[in-house]
Design an enzyme around this catalytic site. Structure first.
Site, PDB file in Angstrom:
ATOM      1  N   CYS A 112      80.690  -7.262 -46.603  1.00  0.00           N
ATOM      2  CA  CYS A 112      80.026  -6.622 -47.681  1.00  0.00           C
ATOM      3  C   CYS A 112      80.376  -7.272 -48.971  1.00  0.00           C
ATOM      4  O   CYS A 112      79.758  -7.197 -50.179  1.00  0.00           O
ATOM      5  CB  CYS A 112      80.167  -5.477 -47.687  1.00  0.00           C
ATOM      6  SG  CYS A 112      79.739  -4.548 -46.167  1.00  0.00           S
ATOM      7  N   HIS A 256      79.490  -1.839 -54.378  1.00  0.00           N
ATOM      8  CA  HIS A 256      79.017  -2.067 -53.135  1.00  0.00           C
ATOM      9  C   HIS A 256      78.631  -0.790 -52.613  1.00  0.00           C
ATOM     10  O   HIS A 256      79.282   0.351 -52.823  1.00  0.00           O
ATOM     11  CB  HIS A 256      79.934  -2.862 -52.271  1.00  0.00           C
ATOM     12  CG  HIS A 256      79.515  -2.792 -50.510  1.00  0.00           C
ATOM     13  ND1 HIS A 256      78.138  -3.151 -50.284  1.00  0.00           N
ATOM     14  CD2 HIS A 256      80.062  -1.999 -49.445  1.00  0.00           C
ATOM     15  CE1 HIS A 256      77.959  -2.888 -49.214  1.00  0.00           C
ATOM     16  NE2 HIS A 256      78.975  -2.366 -48.702  1.00  0.00           N
ATOM     17  N   ASN A 286      73.437   1.059 -46.861  1.00  0.00           N
ATOM     18  CA  ASN A 286      74.693   0.040 -46.744  1.00  0.00           C
ATOM     19  C   ASN A 286      73.730  -1.304 -46.317  1.00  0.00           C
ATOM     20  O   ASN A 286      73.566  -1.393 -45.132  1.00  0.00           O
ATOM     21  CB  ASN A 286      75.718   0.316 -46.246  1.00  0.00           C
ATOM     22  CG  ASN A 286      76.834  -0.700 -46.312  1.00  0.00           C
ATOM     23  OD1 ASN A 286      76.581  -1.789 -46.730  1.00  0.00           O
ATOM     24  ND2 ASN A 286      78.122  -0.512 -45.933  1.00  0.00           N
TER      25      ASN A 286
HETATM   26  N1  COA Z   1      76.597  13.419 -38.355  1.00  0.00           N
HETATM   27  C1  COA Z   1      77.357  14.566 -38.151  1.00  0.00           C
HETATM   28  N2  COA Z   1      78.791  14.633 -37.903  1.00  0.00           N
HETATM   29  C2  COA Z   1      79.325  13.291 -38.089  1.00  0.00           C
HETATM   30  C3  COA Z   1      78.537  12.285 -38.325  1.00  0.00           C
HETATM   31  C4  COA Z   1      77.157  12.270 -38.430  1.00  0.00           C
HETATM   32  N3  COA Z   1      76.590  10.995 -38.569  1.00  0.00           N
HETATM   33  N4  COA Z   1      79.441  11.197 -38.213  1.00  0.00           N
HETATM   34  C5  COA Z   1      80.797  11.686 -38.128  1.00  0.00           C
HETATM   35  N5  COA Z   1      80.570  12.995 -37.994  1.00  0.00           N
HETATM   36  C6  COA Z   1      81.518  14.034 -37.881  1.00  0.00           C
HETATM   37  C7  COA Z   1      82.646  13.324 -37.294  1.00  0.00           C
HETATM   38  O1  COA Z   1      82.653  13.244 -35.834  1.00  0.00           O
HETATM   39  C8  COA Z   1      84.017  14.129 -37.547  1.00  0.00           C
HETATM   40  O2  COA Z   1      83.879  15.381 -36.677  1.00  0.00           O
HETATM   41  P1  COA Z   1      85.300  16.004 -36.071  1.00  0.00           P
HETATM   42  O3  COA Z   1      86.104  16.639 -37.356  1.00  0.00           O
HETATM   43  O4  COA Z   1      84.888  16.939 -35.087  1.00  0.00           O
HETATM   44  O5  COA Z   1      85.935  14.843 -35.521  1.00  0.00           O
HETATM   45  C9  COA Z   1      83.426  14.805 -38.920  1.00  0.00           C
HETATM   46  O6  COA Z   1      82.023  14.461 -39.101  1.00  0.00           O
HETATM   47  C10 COA Z   1      84.053  14.344 -40.109  1.00  0.00           C
HETATM   48  O7  COA Z   1      84.402  12.932 -40.050  1.00  0.00           O
HETATM   49  P2  COA Z   1      85.132  12.120 -41.040  1.00  0.00           P
HETATM   50  O8  COA Z   1      85.405  10.830 -40.594  1.00  0.00           O
HETATM   51  O9  COA Z   1      86.245  12.848 -41.572  1.00  0.00           O
HETATM   52  O10 COA Z   1      84.012  12.036 -42.193  1.00  0.00           O
HETATM   53  P3  COA Z   1      84.129  11.389 -43.571  1.00  0.00           P
HETATM   54  O11 COA Z   1      84.149  12.431 -44.726  1.00  0.00           O
HETATM   55  O12 COA Z   1      85.464  10.317 -43.565  1.00  0.00           O
HETATM   56  O13 COA Z   1      82.839  10.655 -43.522  1.00  0.00           O
HETATM   57  C11 COA Z   1      82.089   8.335 -43.322  1.00  0.00           C
HETATM   58  C12 COA Z   1      82.480   9.512 -42.617  1.00  0.00           C
HETATM   59  C13 COA Z   1      81.915   7.218 -42.370  1.00  0.00           C
HETATM   60  C14 COA Z   1      80.833   8.642 -44.222  1.00  0.00           C
HETATM   61  C15 COA Z   1      83.094   7.954 -44.340  1.00  0.00           C
HETATM   62  O14 COA Z   1      84.423   7.776 -43.783  1.00  0.00           O
HETATM   63  C16 COA Z   1      82.842   6.749 -45.066  1.00  0.00           C
HETATM   64  O15 COA Z   1      81.784   6.273 -45.735  1.00  0.00           O
HETATM   65  N6  COA Z   1      83.805   5.710 -44.774  1.00  0.00           N
HETATM   66  C17 COA Z   1      83.834   4.176 -45.371  1.00  0.00           C
HETATM   67  C18 COA Z   1      82.606   3.535 -44.276  1.00  0.00           C
HETATM   68  C19 COA Z   1      82.227   2.638 -44.992  1.00  0.00           C
HETATM   69  O16 COA Z   1      82.208   2.096 -46.097  1.00  0.00           O
HETATM   70  N7  COA Z   1      81.882   1.565 -44.233  1.00  0.00           N
HETATM   71  C20 COA Z   1      81.216   0.379 -44.627  1.00  0.00           C
HETATM   72  C21 COA Z   1      82.086  -0.677 -45.276  1.00  0.00           C
HETATM   73  S1  COA Z   1      81.632  -1.984 -45.952  1.00  0.00           S
END
Ligand code: COA
Length: 334
Positions: A112, A256, A286
């Site tokens: 990215c 980004h 993204n």
């Molecule tokens: N819908 C519903 N629930 C979801 C889900 C979805 N699409 N995706 C994950 N969950 C659940 C998880 O399973 C977790 O459940 P659990 O607590 O029972 O295990 C819960 O939601 C919370 O997960 P968590 O990982 O704490 O959420 P978060 O607040 O960190 O958000 C992301 C998840 C992926 C949105 C966030 O971590 C993020 O944006 N990270 C950076 C990712 C990124 O930028 N990637 C690209 C890089 S270029």
């Protein structure tokens, strides 16, 4: 001598997938996706479209704005994690589509952060060699082709799209460039937290890798989140310090577009008001290397960039890679 951005272009495929469409595919909800990421919909390329097709649309628009013919280009850099093929490069395929016969062309893989890495690469090439006058840099991604549509942790995040910038050298001794400062970083110690495990030489395609769905994006979301905020913040501060520009002087921050919570965390730490923080991931998701250029083009074409504006650009991605650039807009209002 200076290097100027003289044209921007972007392209989003026609098809739109909303969070409600995703509700029908995996166990998720529009509410969860919107509140955890800020994304409401994303664009998806058609089956016939590959990264070079998206790149062609964005590049054509940037070249038109730059009043530059394709055969004036000396170099084409395509940043992508979804090339049409392992080889030939998507850069060479784009060259053929554009008719940019003079240019040398290659792909750059920095996930990215790819457009930022390409900007530094193209700027350095133009500055180093008197023969090079104009460069095209492109971020083009068909992320839908490497997304596991059964994995709710990742499939809600990504979209397809492309963006392009034309960079030109101005020989006037007093001329001011568009790129005040760029700083790039990498840390391969975090390679595993965002990756596609199989399909390369480490783990070539096999029945086992296919069954394990190892050809799709895998991500440790929470780890990426923290590293993204810290990396973009420190790189952002560094480029501003290098250029002697305070955060109050910024017209825009473009980060980004991965998650609005990540972007807002960086903006809060820089004490930037909401109206200076550009976010378009609500309708793009993204788009990896394409995202920053799509933002710049959207701002430019809607008349929200003026000559002299300071724009802080920050990016992070798999590798890990991250960095920032401080731009000073040199185009008259589009
Ligand atoms: N819908 C519903 N629930 C979801 C889900 C979805 N699409 N995706 C994950 N969950 C659940 C998880 O399973 C977790 O459940 P659990 O607590 O029972 O295990 C819960 O939601 C919370 O997960 P968590 O990982 O704490 O959420 P978060 O607040 O960190 O958000 C992301 C998840 C992926 C949105 C966030 O971590 C993020 O944006 N990270 C950076 C990712 C990124 O930028 N990637 C690209 C890089 S270029």
């Amino acid at each position: 001598m200076s290097i100027k951005i003289i044209g921007t272009g972007s392209y989003l495929p026609e098809k739109v997938m909303t969070n409600f469409d995703l509700e029908k595919m995996v166990e998720t909800s529009d509410e969860w996706i919107r509140t955890r990421t800020g994304i409401e919909s994303r664009h998806l390329a058609s089956q016939e479209q590959a990264a070079s097709d998206l790149a062609f649309e964005a590049a054509s628009r940037a070249l038109t704005m730059a009043k530059t013919a394709a055969d004036e280009l000396d170099v084409i850099v395509v940043a992508t994690v979804t090339p049409d093929h392992f080889f030939p490069s998507t850069g060479c395929i784009l060259q053929r589509k554009l008719g940019a016969h003079k240019a040398f062309c290659f792909d750059l893989e920095a996930a990215c952060s790819g457009l930022l890495y390409s900007m530094e690469t193209a700027k350095s090439l133009l500055a180093a060699n008197p023969r090079y006058r104009k460069a095209l840099i492109v971020g083009a991604e068909k992320l839908s082709s490497i997304t596991d549509w059964s994995d709710r942790n990742t499939c809600v995040l990504f979209g397809d799209g492309a963006s392009a910038l034309v960079l030109a050298k101005d020989d006037e001794p007093e001329s001011e460039g568009s790129i005040c400062s760029i700083q790039l970083h990498s840390d391969g110690n975090y390679a595993e937290i965002l990756q596609i495990p199989a399909g390369g030489s480490r783990k070539p395609v096999s029945e086992e890798t296919l069954a394990g769905r190892e050809h799709f994006i895998r991500m440790a979301g929470r780890d990426v989140f923290k590293l993204a905020v810290n990396g973009m913040l420190s790189a952002g501060k560094d480029v501003m310090a290098e250029a002697g520009v305070e955060a109050e002087s910024l017209r825009w921050m473009i980060s980004h577009q991965a998650n609005s919570r990540i972007i807002n965390a960086v903006a809060d730490r820089l004490a930037l008001p909401e109206e200076k923080v550009f976010i378009n991931l609500d309708h793009c998701g993204n788009t990896s290397s394409a995202s920053i250029g799509i933002c710049l083009d959207e701002l430019n074409r809607s008349g929200r960039l003026s000559k002299g504006d300071y724009i802080l650009v920050t990016a992070f991605g798999g590798g890990l890679t991250w960095g920032a650039a401080l731009l000073r807009w040199q185009q008259q209002q589009f």
